[in-house]
Scaffold this motif. Structure first.
Motif: not given
Length: 460
Positions: A281-289, A340-341, A348-349
Motif C-alpha cells: 500500500v503506497a502513499k497517496a498523492t493529494p490534489s491541490v485544488t 506538505t500534508p 506524499n508532498t
C-alpha cells in the motif's frame, strides 16, 4: 462379451439361435456339409444343451445335444466396470485375462504383472497401480488405486508383462467413469489482490478457491471466506467476507482502509487451511485544488520574506516555498512551492508553482566625497555608496565661485569660492535611482596669502 450363438443354414448363411433356419434333410438326417447346413458357433465358456424345434416337434432334454465350450486363446485384458470415484481416495480395479469373446482364461507359464495407467483424462493415477495374475488364475483385483483430478470421461488402461506368461503383451481399457472432488481442505489464492495506494480499494480484487487435498475445486463449499488485512506489525486494519459460488469466493470493495506499508492478507473459512498473500500500500498523492498567493519582495530578499496565503488541497496541510533561502531576480516569475500534508505517513508532498513579484531595491546612501579644489585646475568628482551598476551623473550650481561647470565628472571654476554639487546614480535592472544630498565644494586660490581673511573651507 454377450455375443449370441449362431448356426449356418443350408446355404451357409449365419442365423442367430432362436431364428428360423432352413436345414436340408436327406432320408431324415441333416448332415453338415462344408461349413453349412447346421454348423454351430458357440462363444460362451459353458456346457450348453442344444435343442431343435420344427413346428410342433421339439427335442427333449434327453435328446438334446450337450456341448462343452472351452475358452479360446487368451487375447486381452478386460478391466471391470469402475463406478464414480472421489479424487485422492483409494479404490479397487479388477482385471481379467480373457479370450476374444470375453471368456476368462487361466494364466499359464509364469506369473504375469498387470499395470494400470491413465487411458483418458488429465489427472494422475497413483497409489497401488499394479498386481499379479498367478499361474492357474485368470484375474486380479488391484486395490489402493487413486486418481488426482475431479473430471468425467476417465479411463484406465491395463497392460500385461512377464515373459512366458499368457498375460504378457495383453492390454485392455476400462469404460469411462467420473471422479468427483474430495473433502475441502484448503484455500488457494487464484487471483491475488493487487498493490494499491492509501485510501483506494485494491484495483484487482482477490479471488479465493476452495480445494481438496489433490487441488480440485470443491464446488459444494458454501461457508463464507473472510479476508483480514493486517499491517506489517500484525494489527488488523480491515476485514471483509465473500460467499463462495461453485467453490470460488470473489471479493469486492477490499483495501480502502489499509494503511501505508507492505501489508498481509489472511484468508480463512471454517477449519480449512488458511491462505495468505502480501500487498504493498503506497502513499497517496493529494490534489491541490487552489494555489496560494504570495506577497511581493524586493531584490536581495529571500523567498522566506514573501508571505504565502490561501491555497486549498484535498487533505489538510500547509504550503511553503521549496527553497526559502533563494533570492530571485527582479520581475514576476514562478517559484516552486511544496504542499506538505498533515498526515505525512499516508500522503506524499506535492510541488506546485506560485508567481512571486520581486521589486527593485533602493540603493544605499550616495555621498559626494570630493571636498576642495583650486581655481583653474579641474577637480575630478568622486562618490561613495550607492548600489548596482548604474552610471553616476552630476548637477552643479554656483555657490560663491564663478562659472561652476562639470564635464565628464570634472568640476571647474574661474574664481575662488564654492560650488554646489548633487550626484545621481542611475537605476539598473535591480536598483532604483538615487541622488546624494547637495554638497558644497570649496575652491581656494593657490598661494593666496594676504588678504582676504579667513581662508576657505568646505561649507554645506
Amino acid at each position: 462379451d454377450g455375443q449370441m450363438p449362431a448356426v449356418k443354414d443350408k446355404d451357409g448363411t449365419t442365423v442367430p439361435f432362436g431364428s428360423a433356419t432352413t436345414i436340408t434333410f436327406t432320408n431324415g438326417v441333416a448332415s453338415v456339409s462344408t461349413g453349412k447346413n447346421g454348423v454351430m458357433t458357440l462363444y460362451k465358456l459353458e456346457t450348453a444343451l442344444i435343442k431343435v424345434t420344427e413346428g410342433s416337434i421339439t427335442t427333449s432334454n434327453a435328446d438334446g445335444l450337450s456341448v462343452t465350450v472351452t475358452a479360446a486363446a487368451a487375447s486381452q485384458l478386460v478391466v471391470g466396470a469402475i463406478g464414480s470415484q472421489t479424487a485422492g481416495t483409494a479404490f479397487g480395479v479388477s482385471v481379467t485375462l480373457t479370450d476374444t469373446y470375453g471368456n476368462a482364461v487361466n494364466n499359464t507359464g509364469a506369473t504375469g504383472t498387470v499395470t494400470l495407467t491413465r487411458g483418458s483424462g488429465s489427472g494422475t493415477v497413483g497409489g497401488t497401480v499394479s498386481g499379479t495374475i498367478v499361474v492357474g488364475a485368470s484375474a486380479v483385483t488391484i486395490s489402493g488405486v487413486t486418481y488426482s483430478k475431479a473430471e468425467s470421461g476417465v479411463t484406465l488402461t491395463a497392460t500385461g508383462t512377464g515373459a512366458s506368461s499368457l498375460v504378457n503383451g495383453k492390454t485392455g481399457t476400462s469404460g469411462a467413469f467420473a471422479v468427483t472432488s474430495g473433502a475441502a481442505t484448503q484455500l488457494v489464492v487464484t487471483t491475488p489482490a493487487a498493490n494499491t495506494t492509501y485510501g483506494t480499494d485494491f484495483p484487482t480484487q482477490p479471488v479465493i478457491t476452495i480445494r481438496d487435498s489433490a487441488g480440485n475445486t470443491v464446488t459444494s463449499w458454501a461457508t463464507a471466506v473472510t479476508a483480514t488485512v493486517k499491517t506489517s506489525g500484525g494489527s488488523t486494519v480491515e476485514t471483509s467476507s465473500a460467499t463462495p459460488s461453485t467453490g470460488v469466493a470473489t471479493f469486492s470493495g477490499l483495501g480502502g482502509d489499509a494503511t501505508v506499508a507492505t501489508a498481509s492478507i489472511e484468508y480463512t473459512s471454517a477449519a480449512l487451511t488458511m491462505a495468505t498473500q502480501s500487498v504493498v500500500v503506497a502513499k497517496a498523492t493529494p490534489s491541490v485544488t487552489g494555489l496560494p498567493t504570495s506577497s511581493s519582495i524586493t531584490y536581495g530578499q529571500a523567498l522566506s520574506s514573501s508571505n504565502l496565503s490561501g491555497g486549498t488541497a484535498s487533505v489538510p496541510g500547509a504550503f511553503a516555498f521549496t527553497s526559502p533561502s533563494s533570492t530571485p531576480a527582479v520581475g514576476t516569475a514562478g517559484q516552486s512551492v511544496t504542499f506538505t500534508p498533515t498526515d505525512t505517513a499516508n500522503y506524499n508532498t506535492v510541488s506546485v508553482v506560485v508567481s512571486v513579484t520581486v521589486d527593485k531595491a533602493n540603493q544605499t546612501m550616495l555621498l559626494v566625497t570630493s571636498a576642495s579644489g583650486t581655481p583653474g585646475s579641474g577637480l575630478t568628482l568622486t562618490t561613495s555608496g550607492g548600489s548596482g551598476s548604474g552610471a553616476v551623473t552630476y548637477a552643479v550650481v554656483n555657490g560663491t565661485a564663478s562659472a561652476c561647470t562639470e564635464t565628464a565628472g570634472v568640476l571647474s571654476v574661474t574664481s575662488a569660492g564654492t560650488c554646489l554639487v548633487t550626484a545621481t546614480k542611475a537605476a539598473d535592472s535591480n536598483y532604483n535611482a538615487i541622488s546624494s544630498a547637495q554638497t558644497t565644494i570649496t575652491f581656494t586660490a593657490s598661494g593666496g596669502g594676504g588678504g582676504g581673511g579667513g581662508g576657505g573651507g568646505t561649507s554645506e
